[in-house]
Design a protein around this motif. Sequence first.
Motif, PDB file in Angstrom:
ATOM      1  N   THR A  18       2.116   7.367  -8.465  1.00 49.20           N
ATOM      2  CA  THR A  18       0.835   7.677  -9.102  1.00 49.20           C
ATOM      3  C   THR A  18      -0.108   8.411  -8.157  1.00 49.20           C
ATOM      4  O   THR A  18      -0.150   8.135  -6.960  1.00 49.20           O
ATOM      5  CB  THR A  18       0.165   6.378  -9.594  1.00 49.20           C
ATOM      6  N   THR A  19      -0.896   9.310  -8.742  1.00 53.15           N
ATOM      7  CA  THR A  19      -1.886  10.066  -7.979  1.00 53.15           C
ATOM      8  C   THR A  19      -3.295   9.525  -8.204  1.00 53.15           C
ATOM      9  O   THR A  19      -4.054   9.330  -7.256  1.00 53.15           O
ATOM     10  CB  THR A  19      -1.846  11.555  -8.377  1.00 53.15           C
ATOM     11  N   ILE A  20      -3.657   9.289  -9.456  1.00 48.44           N
ATOM     12  CA  ILE A  20      -4.988   8.789  -9.821  1.00 48.44           C
ATOM     13  C   ILE A  20      -4.817   7.703 -10.879  1.00 48.44           C
ATOM     14  O   ILE A  20      -3.965   7.816 -11.765  1.00 48.44           O
ATOM     15  CB  ILE A  20      -5.880   9.916 -10.372  1.00 48.44           C
ATOM     16  N   ALA A  21      -5.645   6.663 -10.810  1.00 45.83           N
ATOM     17  CA  ALA A  21      -5.589   5.566 -11.776  1.00 45.83           C
ATOM     18  C   ALA A  21      -6.866   5.529 -12.614  1.00 45.83           C
ATOM     19  O   ALA A  21      -7.960   5.761 -12.098  1.00 45.83           O
ATOM     20  CB  ALA A  21      -5.394   4.234 -11.058  1.00 45.83           C
ATOM     21  N   LEU A  22      -6.701   5.215 -13.892  1.00 43.56           N
ATOM     22  CA  LEU A  22      -7.831   5.205 -14.818  1.00 43.56           C
ATOM     23  C   LEU A  22      -8.051   3.825 -15.424  1.00 43.56           C
ATOM     24  O   LEU A  22      -7.113   3.075 -15.672  1.00 43.56           O
ATOM     25  CB  LEU A  22      -7.597   6.191 -15.967  1.00 43.56           C
ATOM     26  N   CYS A  23      -9.339   3.537 -15.699  1.00 42.36           N
ATOM     27  CA  CYS A  23      -9.724   2.342 -16.463  1.00 42.36           C
ATOM     28  C   CYS A  23     -10.994   2.661 -17.256  1.00 42.36           C
ATOM     29  O   CYS A  23     -12.055   2.103 -17.009  1.00 42.36           O
ATOM     30  CB  CYS A  23      -9.948   1.157 -15.535  1.00 42.36           C
ATOM     31  N   PRO A  24     -10.894   3.577 -18.250  1.00 39.55           N
ATOM     32  CA  PRO A  24     -12.086   3.993 -18.998  1.00 39.55           C
ATOM     33  C   PRO A  24     -12.397   3.072 -20.166  1.00 39.55           C
ATOM     34  O   PRO A  24     -12.545   3.504 -21.312  1.00 39.55           O
ATOM     35  CB  PRO A  24     -11.690   5.393 -19.481  1.00 39.55           C
ATOM     36  N   VAL A  25     -12.509   1.771 -19.883  1.00 41.69           N
ATOM     37  CA  VAL A  25     -12.775   0.803 -20.951  1.00 41.69           C
ATOM     38  C   VAL A  25     -14.283   0.621 -21.123  1.00 41.69           C
ATOM     39  O   VAL A  25     -15.041   0.606 -20.150  1.00 41.69           O
ATOM     40  CB  VAL A  25     -12.104  -0.547 -20.671  1.00 41.69           C
TER      41      VAL A  25
ATOM     42  N   TYR B 282       0.846  -1.200   0.000  1.00 41.77           N
ATOM     43  CA  TYR B 282       0.000   0.000   0.000  1.00 41.77           C
ATOM     44  C   TYR B 282       0.883   1.253   0.000  1.00 41.77           C
ATOM     45  O   TYR B 282       1.828   1.361   0.783  1.00 41.77           O
ATOM     46  CB  TYR B 282      -0.892  -0.011   1.245  1.00 41.77           C
ATOM     47  N   TYR B 283       0.555   2.202  -0.878  1.00 40.71           N
ATOM     48  CA  TYR B 283       1.268   3.481  -0.929  1.00 40.71           C
ATOM     49  C   TYR B 283       0.339   4.670  -0.690  1.00 40.71           C
ATOM     50  O   TYR B 283       0.709   5.626  -0.038  1.00 40.71           O
ATOM     51  CB  TYR B 283       1.942   3.669  -2.296  1.00 40.71           C
ATOM     52  N   GLY B 284      -0.857   4.602  -1.222  1.00 47.36           N
ATOM     53  CA  GLY B 284      -1.731   5.766  -1.227  1.00 47.36           C
ATOM     54  C   GLY B 284      -1.356   6.668  -2.392  1.00 47.36           C
ATOM     55  O   GLY B 284      -0.299   6.507  -3.013  1.00 47.36           O
ATOM     56  N   PRO B 285      -2.218   7.623  -2.728  1.00 40.38           N
ATOM     57  CA  PRO B 285      -1.935   8.513  -3.862  1.00 40.38           C
ATOM     58  C   PRO B 285      -0.742   9.413  -3.594  1.00 40.38           C
ATOM     59  O   PRO B 285      -0.575   9.913  -2.482  1.00 40.38           O
ATOM     60  CB  PRO B 285      -3.223   9.324  -4.009  1.00 40.38           C
ATOM     61  N   ASN B 286       0.079   9.627  -4.601  1.00 44.58           N
ATOM     62  CA  ASN B 286       1.217  10.540  -4.494  1.00 44.58           C
ATOM     63  C   ASN B 286       0.694  11.967  -4.572  1.00 44.58           C
ATOM     64  O   ASN B 286       0.267  12.428  -5.629  1.00 44.58           O
ATOM     65  CB  ASN B 286       2.211  10.271  -5.623  1.00 44.58           C
ATOM     66  N   LEU B 287       0.721  12.684  -3.464  1.00 47.22           N
ATOM     67  CA  LEU B 287       0.149  14.023  -3.385  1.00 47.22           C
ATOM     68  C   LEU B 287       1.150  15.113  -3.754  1.00 47.22           C
ATOM     69  O   LEU B 287       0.794  16.285  -3.818  1.00 47.22           O
ATOM     70  CB  LEU B 287      -0.392  14.270  -1.975  1.00 47.22           C
ATOM     71  N   LYS B 288       2.394  14.716  -4.035  1.00 48.51           N
ATOM     72  CA  LYS B 288       3.407  15.694  -4.419  1.00 48.51           C
ATOM     73  C   LYS B 288       3.479  15.870  -5.931  1.00 48.51           C
ATOM     74  O   LYS B 288       4.221  16.709  -6.430  1.00 48.51           O
ATOM     75  CB  LYS B 288       4.771  15.268  -3.883  1.00 48.51           C
ATOM     76  N   ALA B 289       2.719  15.055  -6.651  1.00 50.43           N
ATOM     77  CA  ALA B 289       2.722  15.124  -8.114  1.00 50.43           C
ATOM     78  C   ALA B 289       1.297  14.981  -8.613  1.00 50.43           C
ATOM     79  O   ALA B 289       0.376  14.664  -7.848  1.00 50.43           O
ATOM     80  CB  ALA B 289       3.604  14.025  -8.688  1.00 50.43           C
ATOM     81  N   ASN B 290       1.113  15.230  -9.896  1.00 50.99           N
ATOM     82  CA  ASN B 290      -0.188  15.017 -10.538  1.00 50.99           C
ATOM     83  C   ASN B 290      -0.008  13.988 -11.645  1.00 50.99           C
ATOM     84  O   ASN B 290      -0.074  14.293 -12.833  1.00 50.99           O
ATOM     85  CB  ASN B 290      -0.740  16.328 -11.105  1.00 50.99           C
ATOM     86  N   ASN B 291       0.235  12.747 -11.240  1.00 52.25           N
ATOM     87  CA  ASN B 291       0.501  11.668 -12.186  1.00 52.25           C
ATOM     88  C   ASN B 291      -0.717  10.776 -12.332  1.00 52.25           C
ATOM     89  O   ASN B 291      -1.209  10.213 -11.353  1.00 52.25           O
ATOM     90  CB  ASN B 291       1.696  10.833 -11.720  1.00 52.25           C
ATOM     91  N   ILE B 292      -1.196  10.648 -13.560  1.00 58.52           N
ATOM     92  CA  ILE B 292      -2.365   9.822 -13.850  1.00 58.52           C
ATOM     93  C   ILE B 292      -1.900   8.603 -14.640  1.00 58.52           C
ATOM     94  O   ILE B 292      -1.175   8.733 -15.624  1.00 58.52           O
ATOM     95  CB  ILE B 292      -3.406  10.622 -14.644  1.00 58.52           C
ATOM     96  N   ILE B 293      -2.329   7.424 -14.197  1.00 57.91           N
ATOM     97  CA  ILE B 293      -1.796   6.188 -14.756  1.00 57.91           C
ATOM     98  C   ILE B 293      -2.865   5.401 -15.508  1.00 57.91           C
ATOM     99  O   ILE B 293      -4.046   5.415 -15.162  1.00 57.91           O
ATOM    100  CB  ILE B 293      -1.199   5.325 -13.615  1.00 57.91           C
ATOM    101  N   PHE B 294      -2.415   4.729 -16.583  1.00 56.18           N
ATOM    102  CA  PHE B 294      -3.243   3.734 -17.269  1.00 56.18           C
ATOM    103  C   PHE B 294      -2.350   2.538 -17.551  1.00 56.18           C
ATOM    104  O   PHE B 294      -1.275   2.674 -18.134  1.00 56.18           O
ATOM    105  CB  PHE B 294      -3.827   4.276 -18.571  1.00 56.18           C
ATOM    106  N   LEU B 295      -2.791   1.363 -17.116  1.00 52.80           N
ATOM    107  CA  LEU B 295      -2.004   0.141 -17.232  1.00 52.80           C
ATOM    108  C   LEU B 295      -2.709  -0.838 -18.157  1.00 52.80           C
ATOM    109  O   LEU B 295      -3.894  -1.120 -17.988  1.00 52.80           O
ATOM    110  CB  LEU B 295      -1.834  -0.476 -15.831  1.00 52.80           C
ATOM    111  N   GLY B 296      -1.985  -1.340 -19.160  1.00 55.02           N
ATOM    112  CA  GLY B 296      -2.583  -2.336 -20.040  1.00 55.02           C
ATOM    113  C   GLY B 296      -1.837  -2.478 -21.356  1.00 55.02           C
ATOM    114  O   GLY B 296      -1.118  -1.582 -21.790  1.00 55.02           O
ATOM    115  N   ASN B 297      -2.025  -3.627 -21.981  1.00 52.26           N
ATOM    116  CA  ASN B 297      -1.454  -3.878 -23.301  1.00 52.26           C
ATOM    117  C   ASN B 297      -2.229  -3.061 -24.335  1.00 52.26           C
ATOM    118  O   ASN B 297      -3.395  -3.335 -24.606  1.00 52.26           O
ATOM    119  CB  ASN B 297      -1.538  -5.375 -23.606  1.00 52.26           C
TER     120      ASN B 297
END
Length: 206
Positions: free
Chosen positions: A118-125, A36-51
């Motif tokens: 990472t700050t926020i994670a996305l999965c807009p599938v 567990y890390y929690g959101p990185n509040l020192k940056a505004n990094n948005i992540i998307f993971l996938g092939n």
Amino acid sequence: ICMTPLDYDELIHKIGANIKKLTLIPNPVDLKEFPYYGPNLKANNIIFLGNMFYWPNQTAVKFIEKKIYSRINKQINGVKFILIGMVPEEIKKRLSKNNFIFTGSISGNNLNKLLKETTIALCPVTEGSGMKVKILNYCAAGLPVITTKIGASGYEKIKSLIVENDLNKYPKIIIDLLNNQNKMKFIGKENRIAIEKYYDLDKIAD
């Protein structure tokens, strides 16, 4: 073995599978490998993971590029979009000049390093079946997750996921979260708690 209630119901009612031969078991995550890390509040990094050779993920990346990036970039400075996974050269070439970072295919400790940033994670599938394993990784890391109903399929027990099918609402949701750090921390913690309770490898194996 079905991973989601949606797949389970479709096999029965659309395919005619014998219910006595079906078992519903969700994908697990090994929490010993994903801290567990929690959101990185020192940056505004948005992540998307996938092939991103897989067309539902490729469609999601095109949406991030055309709808999310353009609107957020006008309102908040320094937002970076980190795309993890194999990616067609055409997409990489088109987006690399903007605030998009491509990592290629990674796993293990390298993935954890990125989740920690990472700050926020996305999965807009909007298409596909089964469980989106990226959500296991996102929630294990304690990140706030924005996804669609299809993306959340199999994760019905995680009530803290932000489920929104109207993709046009994503930029506002992201901006509101980036402006409310306490909310991001709370949602991320709730996601981790739910993963520990329902999707931990040891519990599902038992």
